[in-house]
Write an enzyme that holds these catalytic residues in place. Structure first.
Site: not given
Ligand code: SAH
Ligand code: SF4
Length: 362
Positions: A90, A103, A110, A114, A117, A337
């Site tokens: 996306e 974006c 991934c 995390c 996420c 996000c």
């Molecule tokens: N992998 C990279 C970039 C993609 S994630 C990273 O982790 O930085 C982009 C941003 O969205 C990151 O700061 C991530 O922590 C945040 N993010 C992930 N899941 C989220 C959620 N459920 N609500 C708000 N932000 C989130």
């Molecule tokens: Fe991967 Fe989501 Fe963690 Fe970014 S926030 S490193 S996309 S698992």
């Protein structure tokens, strides 16, 4: 067959040299591809007819396939792009008064898991190619076009979509070089931001090779909590990450980096967490971007109440830091996000040894 969308300027120069053509052809073709969005060699009217006839035999222009476009009530747009069977990524456009931000995703899923996420929940399939990364900007520019002054609507790019850009380092850097190239998208280094969960060796490489704006996903002020929320912290703990952030802020195109901090109710949003954050970042030039958690099914987390977010931001500002709160955009189309899920055939099977091996490649 060479997909020309996989090549940046040096790559195209080498390609045309291999055909016995002059380097200026590369600049011409780059403009056709990225400034005019050409998808056919016959549109490239300033190339010699013989070259236009020869190119389709050795090269192609193959962007990812557009599967679906959705538009949110607030003007946010989301495109779902096909990148092979049952894999979709996306890309999201966020309009604001002063700028238009795209974006962009860098991986199908991934591997870093995390806890909060949605992309991390999907598992990991593969890295996106250069054509698939730059193809997102290529499509979005076609869709959005230019404003009445002739400027492109998309003025900023953030690599904050699906995936960890610094674990797809080479393709990400080549795609970024196209974003910056005056013959392609001509964006300034300050208007292209890479977001990383903190892949320290790659942050140092980027600083030396392609210093664009950097955002680091911090999310916790101490190792015990960050190990749980952002598991890559076990490999690159805060004692290693903070000096790398300091180095980047010193040498980067802006004299600060941005820390992203997702606000999770009762988990990382208490006054003592803000206090610890101020101490942790005391000698890093940085700004904080607080992100209200965006929920998805079975996430197990709740968004911090807005008063808590406000209080947390005030505490950081009282400690001398700039803290902004990210507006939630496009959540009616799951474009906010952390909500990007696309479609991912998980190949990682959640075996941590595979993840270790993958991280070892950096
Ligand atoms: N992998 C990279 C970039 C993609 S994630 C990273 O982790 O930085 C982009 C941003 O969205 C990151 O700061 C991530 O922590 C945040 N993010 C992930 N899941 C989220 C959620 N459920 N609500 C708000 N932000 C989130
Ligand atoms: Fe991967 Fe989501 Fe963690 Fe970014 S926030 S490193 S996309 S698992």
């Amino acid at each position: 067959m060479q997909n020309l969308l996989d090549l940046d300027l040096p790559g195209l120069v080498a390609f045309f040299e291999s055909l016995g053509e002059k380097p200026f052809r590369a600049r011409q073709v780059l403009r056709w591809l990225h400034q005019y969005g050409a998808d056919d060699f016959y549109q490239m009217t300033d190339l010699a007819k013989s070259l236009r006839a020869k190119l389709p035999e050795v090269a192609e222009i193959r962007p990812p396939l557009l599967h679906q476009e959705q538009v949110s009530d607030d003007g946010t747009r989301k495109w779902l792009l096909e990148v092979g069977p049952q894999n979709r990524v996306e890309t999201v456009f966020i309009p604001e008064a002063e700028r238009g931000t795209l974006c962009v995703s860098t991986q199908v899923g991934c591997a870093l898991e995390c806890a909060f996420c949605s992309t991390g929940r999907q598992g990991f399939n593969r890295n996106l190619s250069v054509a698939e990364i730059i193809g997102q900007l290529w499509w979005a520019n076609k869709a959005m076009g230019r404003d009445p002054k002739g400027d492109r609507i998309i003025s900023n790019v953030v690599l904050m979509g699906m995936g960890e850009p610094l674990l797809n380092y080479d393709n990400t850097v080549t795609a970024v070089s196209l974003m910056l190239d005056d013959h392609a998208y001509g964006l300034s280094k300050r208007r292209v931001t890479i977001s990383t969960s903190g892949i320290v060796p790659a942050m140092d490489r980027l600083r030396a090779q392609m210093p664009v704006a950097l955002a680091v996903s911090l999310h916790a002020p101490n190792d015990a909590l960050r190990d749980q929320l952002v598991p890559i912290n076990r490999k690159y703990p805060l004692s290693v990450l903070m000096p790398a952030c300091r180095r980047y802020a010193q040498d980067g195109p802006r004299d600060f980096i941005t820390f992203e901090y997702v606000m999770l109710d009762g988990i990382n949003d208490r006054p003592e967490h803000a206090e610890q954050l101020l101490h942790l970042t005391r000698d890093v030039n940085c700004k904080f971007n607080l992100i209200p958690f965006n929920p998805f099914p079975d996430s197990g987390f709740r968004r911090s109440p807005s008063e808590t977010v406000c209080r947390f931001a005030s505490q950081l500002m009282g400690g001398g830091k700039i803290a902004t709160t990210r507006k939630t955009r496009g959540d009616d189309i799951d474009a906010a996000c952390g909500q990007l899920a696309g479609q991912v055939q998980d190949k990682s099977k959640r075996v941590s040894s595979r993840i270790e091996k993958f991280m070892g490649a950096v």
